[in-house]
Design an enzyme around this catalytic site. Structure first.
Site, PDB file in Angstrom:
ATOM      1  N   LYS A  50       0.900  -1.294   0.057  1.00 54.64           N
ATOM      2  CA  LYS A  50      -0.071  -0.172   0.085  1.00 54.64           C
ATOM      3  C   LYS A  50       0.626   1.188  -0.135  1.00 54.64           C
ATOM      4  CE  LYS A  50      -2.623  -0.648   3.464  1.00 54.64           C
ATOM      5  NZ  LYS A  50      -3.939  -0.709   4.636  1.00 54.64           N
ATOM      6  N   LYS A  52       2.810   2.045   2.468  1.00 55.42           N
ATOM      7  CA  LYS A  52       2.355   2.788   3.987  1.00 55.42           C
ATOM      8  C   LYS A  52       3.755   2.093   4.760  1.00 55.42           C
ATOM      9  CE  LYS A  52      -2.154   4.173   5.329  1.00 55.42           C
ATOM     10  NZ  LYS A  52      -2.979   4.039   6.364  1.00 55.42           N
TER      11      LYS A  52
END
Ligand code: C2G
Length: 148
Positions: A50, A52
């Site tokens: 993602k 992240k």
């Protein structure tokens, strides 16, 4: 409701890094909508996908979620694509997310209801990370959170 009735099951997905009141208020609202709340917590590997970077490792994020009074079950979120399979597997009646995801999962409407709830304003993991960085820049003592 008779005890053998199927629980109205809700499922939601997220990273839940640096667990904060925005997460709590979402989970509380979801718990109020049904009788079973399942949270799929993004694994560290999926967060890399993602884009992240999490402050808190997956195992700790799961432990925090499992300690939350509103959460009945925590499962791993390993891929974007697992939602359909999860909804069928857990016989979920409702898929719900905060409205920063508004419209992104409407394709699930053939399997269950889909709901986007207003995000809690003025709090986010990103803002907390920035605040911590500023505090450290000001010489505030920092200690290893994971060590407790
Ligand atoms: N949230 C909220 N209010 C905030 C912050 C977050 O309601 N102030 C909600 C988000 O909308 C989301 C949930 O809390 O529904 C978890 O947020 P994140 O941990 O940021 O999840 P995210 O990285 O968006 O991952 O497949 C879906 C993804 O895994 C979602």
């Amino acid at each position: 409701m008779s005890s053998d009735a199927k629980p109205y099951t809700i499922i939601t997905y997220g990273t839940f890094d640096l667990f904060h009141v925005g997460h709590v208020r979402l989970l509380r609202r979801l718990a109020d909508l049904g009788s079973k709340l399942i949270v799929a917590c993004s694994t560290d590997e999926f967060n890399t996908l993602k884009g992240k970077t999490t402050a808190i490792p997956y195992a700790h994020r799961v432990e925090v979620l499992e300690s939350c009074r509103y959460v009945d079950q925590v499962i791993p979120e390993n891929t974007w694509e697992q939602k359909r399979e999860d909804i069928v597997r857990f016989d979920a009646d409702l898929f719900a997310m905060g409205d920063d995801w508004e419209g992104k999962f409407d394709d699930l409407r053939d399997l269950c209801d889909v709901l986007y709830l207003p995000r809690t304003e003025n709090v986010s993991t990103t803002e907390l990370k920035q605040l911590i960085q500023r505090m450290r820049g000001n010489g505030s003592p920092s200690r290893n959170v994971a060590a407790g």
